[in-house]
Design a protein around this motif. Structure first.
Motif, PDB file in Angstrom:
ATOM      1  N   LEU A 141     -12.039 -23.184  12.467  1.00  0.00           N
ATOM      2  CA  LEU A 141     -11.898 -24.304  11.538  1.00  0.00           C
ATOM      3  C   LEU A 141     -13.208 -25.057  11.336  1.00  0.00           C
ATOM      4  O   LEU A 141     -13.295 -25.917  10.459  1.00  0.00           O
ATOM      5  N   ASP A 142     -14.214 -24.743  12.141  1.00  0.00           N
ATOM      6  CA  ASP A 142     -15.533 -25.325  11.903  1.00  0.00           C
ATOM      7  C   ASP A 142     -16.277 -24.582  10.803  1.00  0.00           C
ATOM      8  O   ASP A 142     -17.303 -25.055  10.307  1.00  0.00           O
ATOM      9  N   LYS A 143     -15.737 -23.427  10.389  1.00  0.00           N
ATOM     10  CA  LYS A 143     -16.395 -22.610   9.371  1.00  0.00           C
ATOM     11  C   LYS A 143     -15.630 -22.587   8.048  1.00  0.00           C
ATOM     12  O   LYS A 143     -16.152 -22.147   7.036  1.00  0.00           O
ATOM     13  N   ARG A 144     -14.365 -23.022   8.056  1.00  0.00           N
ATOM     14  CA  ARG A 144     -13.583 -23.066   6.821  1.00  0.00           C
ATOM     15  C   ARG A 144     -12.624 -24.249   6.875  1.00  0.00           C
ATOM     16  O   ARG A 144     -12.418 -24.840   7.935  1.00  0.00           O
ATOM     17  N   THR A 145     -12.028 -24.555   5.738  1.00  0.00           N
ATOM     18  CA  THR A 145     -11.228 -25.782   5.624  1.00  0.00           C
ATOM     19  C   THR A 145      -9.726 -25.525   5.638  1.00  0.00           C
ATOM     20  O   THR A 145      -8.954 -26.374   5.208  1.00  0.00           O
ATOM     21  N   TYR A 146      -9.313 -24.382   6.130  1.00  0.00           N
ATOM     22  CA  TYR A 146      -7.884 -24.076   6.177  1.00  0.00           C
ATOM     23  C   TYR A 146      -7.584 -23.242   7.422  1.00  0.00           C
ATOM     24  O   TYR A 146      -8.428 -22.488   7.899  1.00  0.00           O
ATOM     25  N   PRO A 147      -6.376 -23.380   7.982  1.00  0.00           N
ATOM     26  CA  PRO A 147      -6.002 -22.582   9.153  1.00  0.00           C
ATOM     27  C   PRO A 147      -5.387 -21.255   8.739  1.00  0.00           C
ATOM     28  O   PRO A 147      -4.907 -21.106   7.604  1.00  0.00           O
ATOM     29  N   VAL A 148      -5.390 -20.292   9.651  1.00  0.00           N
ATOM     30  CA  VAL A 148      -4.691 -19.027   9.445  1.00  0.00           C
ATOM     31  C   VAL A 148      -3.635 -18.884  10.535  1.00  0.00           C
ATOM     32  O   VAL A 148      -3.642 -19.617  11.532  1.00  0.00           O
ATOM     33  N   LYS A 149      -2.745 -17.925  10.360  1.00  0.00           N
ATOM     34  CA  LYS A 149      -1.544 -17.854  11.191  1.00  0.00           C
ATOM     35  C   LYS A 149      -1.828 -17.638  12.673  1.00  0.00           C
ATOM     36  O   LYS A 149      -1.020 -18.035  13.521  1.00  0.00           O
ATOM     37  N   ASP A 150      -2.963 -17.025  13.010  1.00  0.00           N
ATOM     38  CA  ASP A 150      -3.256 -16.723  14.410  1.00  0.00           C
ATOM     39  C   ASP A 150      -3.981 -17.854  15.132  1.00  0.00           C
ATOM     40  O   ASP A 150      -4.339 -17.706  16.298  1.00  0.00           O
ATOM     41  N   GLU A 151      -4.203 -18.968  14.463  1.00  0.00           N
ATOM     42  CA  GLU A 151      -4.932 -20.075  15.089  1.00  0.00           C
ATOM     43  C   GLU A 151      -4.004 -21.124  15.694  1.00  0.00           C
ATOM     44  O   GLU A 151      -4.460 -22.175  16.126  1.00  0.00           O
ATOM     45  N   GLY A 152      -2.728 -20.820  15.754  1.00  0.00           N
ATOM     46  CA  GLY A 152      -1.771 -21.733  16.360  1.00  0.00           C
ATOM     47  C   GLY A 152      -0.392 -21.537  15.769  1.00  0.00           C
ATOM     48  O   GLY A 152      -0.240 -21.492  14.544  1.00  0.00           O
ATOM     49  N   HIS A 153       0.599 -21.410  16.627  1.00  0.00           N
ATOM     50  CA  HIS A 153       1.964 -21.145  16.163  1.00  0.00           C
ATOM     51  C   HIS A 153       2.441 -22.212  15.187  1.00  0.00           C
ATOM     52  O   HIS A 153       2.962 -21.903  14.110  1.00  0.00           O
ATOM     53  N   PHE A 154       2.252 -23.484  15.533  1.00  0.00           N
ATOM     54  CA  PHE A 154       2.801 -24.560  14.709  1.00  0.00           C
ATOM     55  C   PHE A 154       1.999 -24.788  13.432  1.00  0.00           C
ATOM     56  O   PHE A 154       2.471 -25.467  12.523  1.00  0.00           O
ATOM     57  N   LEU A 155       0.799 -24.222  13.353  1.00  0.00           N
ATOM     58  CA  LEU A 155       0.032 -24.331  12.117  1.00  0.00           C
ATOM     59  C   LEU A 155       0.654 -23.510  10.996  1.00  0.00           C
ATOM     60  O   LEU A 155       0.282 -23.651   9.828  1.00  0.00           O
ATOM     61  N   ASN A 156       1.619 -22.653  11.339  1.00  0.00           N
ATOM     62  CA  ASN A 156       2.340 -21.899  10.324  1.00  0.00           C
ATOM     63  C   ASN A 156       3.369 -22.760   9.602  1.00  0.00           C
ATOM     64  O   ASN A 156       3.866 -22.368   8.546  1.00  0.00           O
ATOM     65  N   GLU A 157       3.696 -23.913  10.166  1.00  0.00           N
ATOM     66  CA  GLU A 157       4.621 -24.829   9.498  1.00  0.00           C
ATOM     67  C   GLU A 157       3.900 -25.432   8.292  1.00  0.00           C
ATOM     68  O   GLU A 157       2.778 -25.925   8.414  1.00  0.00           O
ATOM     69  N   PRO A 158       4.488 -25.385   7.105  1.00  0.00           N
ATOM     70  CA  PRO A 158       3.768 -25.754   5.875  1.00  0.00           C
ATOM     71  C   PRO A 158       3.123 -27.136   5.885  1.00  0.00           C
ATOM     72  O   PRO A 158       1.978 -27.286   5.453  1.00  0.00           O
ATOM     73  N   THR A 159       3.835 -28.166   6.370  1.00  0.00           N
ATOM     74  CA  THR A 159       3.235 -29.499   6.329  1.00  0.00           C
ATOM     75  C   THR A 159       2.120 -29.649   7.362  1.00  0.00           C
ATOM     76  O   THR A 159       1.208 -30.456   7.173  1.00  0.00           O
ATOM     77  N   TYR A 160       2.183 -28.876   8.442  1.00  0.00           N
ATOM     78  CA  TYR A 160       1.105 -28.909   9.437  1.00  0.00           C
ATOM     79  C   TYR A 160      -0.164 -28.304   8.834  1.00  0.00           C
ATOM     80  O   TYR A 160      -1.266 -28.860   8.943  1.00  0.00           O
ATOM     81  N   ALA A 161      -0.018 -27.153   8.184  1.00  0.00           N
ATOM     82  CA  ALA A 161      -1.169 -26.519   7.536  1.00  0.00           C
ATOM     83  C   ALA A 161      -1.737 -27.422   6.443  1.00  0.00           C
ATOM     84  O   ALA A 161      -2.961 -27.537   6.279  1.00  0.00           O
TER      85      ALA A 161
END
Length: 228
Positions: A141-161
Motif C-alpha cells: 500500500l506504500d506503492k499504490r492507493t488500493y488494496p488487493v485481496k491477499d493483503e488482508g481478509h477483511f480488506l475484501n469487505e467493500p466498505t473496508y476497501a
C-alpha cells in the motif's frame, strides 16, 4: 480466408479464458457461505464475519446476538445523559491530540463508513498517517492507493476497501500496524514443571511468553516486548 481466421480467433479467446484468474472465493451466495461454514465448530463466528465480508450485512447480523449478547440483561437510563453529535465531539477532541484511536467491529460496515466521514476533517487538522487492523504486514500500500485481496481478509469487505482507497486519495500514508507471527525463535527457556516457556529472538529483539497449567493446557500467551 475469413473462414480460417475466425475459428483461430475463437480458439485464442477460449484458451485465454481458461487461463483467467478465478474470482475471489470470499464472494459467494449467502446460502453457500453458511453451508460451508456449518462444518466447523466456530460456525456462528465464521458466518458473522464471512457474510459481512461478502456484503451480506443484514444476513450477518442474524448471528450477532448469538455470540455478543450479555448473559444478564443490562439496564440503562438516559434520564441524566446528554446526547451529543459523535462526529463533532471526536473532531473537537482530536484537535488536542496527535493520535486518534477508533474502535470498530469487523462485521459492522457502518463503523468504517463513519471513520471515512472523519478522514477529510482530520487531515485538515494535521493527521496524515492511517493505520488499520486487518492490513497484513506484507502489503504494497506504500506503492499504490488500493488494496488487493491477499493483503488482508477483511480488506475484501467493500466498505473496508473503500475506506483504504479514500484515505490514500486524501493523502494519508496507509500502513499496517499488525505484526508477523514468527514460526521459529532463536532460543527458548522452560519456566516451570508444567512446560511453560519463554521464546526469544535476539535480532530483532522479540519474545513470547507461553504459560501452561498442570495438565499442559495453554492458559496464557503474550508477546513480552515491543514488536515492529
Amino acid at each position: 480466408m475469413k473462414a480460417v481466421v475466425l475459428p483461430i480467433f475463437c480458439l485464442i479467446i477460449l484458451l485465454s479464458a481458461d487461463r483467467a484468474e478465478p474470482g475471489n472465493p470470499r464472494y459467494d451466495f449467502a446460502d453457500s457461505i453458511i453451508a460451508r461454514n456449518s462444518r466447523g465448530p466456530d460456525a456462528v463466528e465464521m458466518n458473522l464475519s464471512s457474510l459481512s465480508v461478502a456484503g451480506y450485512y443484514h444476513e450477518s447480523m442474524v448471528y450477532e446476538d448469538s455470540i455478543i449478547t450479555p448473559k444478564e440483561p443490562i439496564r440503562i437510563t438516559l434520564s441524566n445523559k446528554h446526547i451529543l453529535d459523535a462526529r463533532e465531539l471526536i473532531l473537537r477532541e482530536a484537535a488536542k491530540h496527535r493520535i486518534l484511536l477508533i474502535n470498530e467491529a469487523h462485521y459492522r460496515p457502518q463503523h468504517r463508513l463513519f471513520t471515512k466521514s472523519l478522514l477529510s476533517a482530520l487531515y485538515q487538522q494535521g493527521y496524515n498517517v492511517f493505520l488499520a487492523e486487518g492490513i497484513l504486514a506484507d502489503n504494497h500500500l506504500d506503492k499504490r492507493t488500493y488494496p488487493v485481496k491477499d493483503e488482508g481478509h477483511f480488506l475484501n469487505e467493500p466498505t473496508y476497501a473503500s475506506l483504504i482507497r479514500y484515505a490514500a486519495k486524501k493523502g494519508y500514508k496507509v500502513r499496517s500496524y499488525e505484526y508477523i507471527v514468527r514460526s521459529t525463535w532463536d532460543d527458548s527457556v522452560v519456566l516451570d514443571k508444567n512446560g511453560s516457556m519463554k521464546c526469544i529472538n535476539y535480532q530483532p529483539r522479540d519474545s513470547e511468553l507461553i504459560i501452561k497449567n498442570e495438565i499442559g493446557q495453554v492458559i496464557q500467551s503474550a508477546f513480552t516486548s515491543i514488536r515492529v
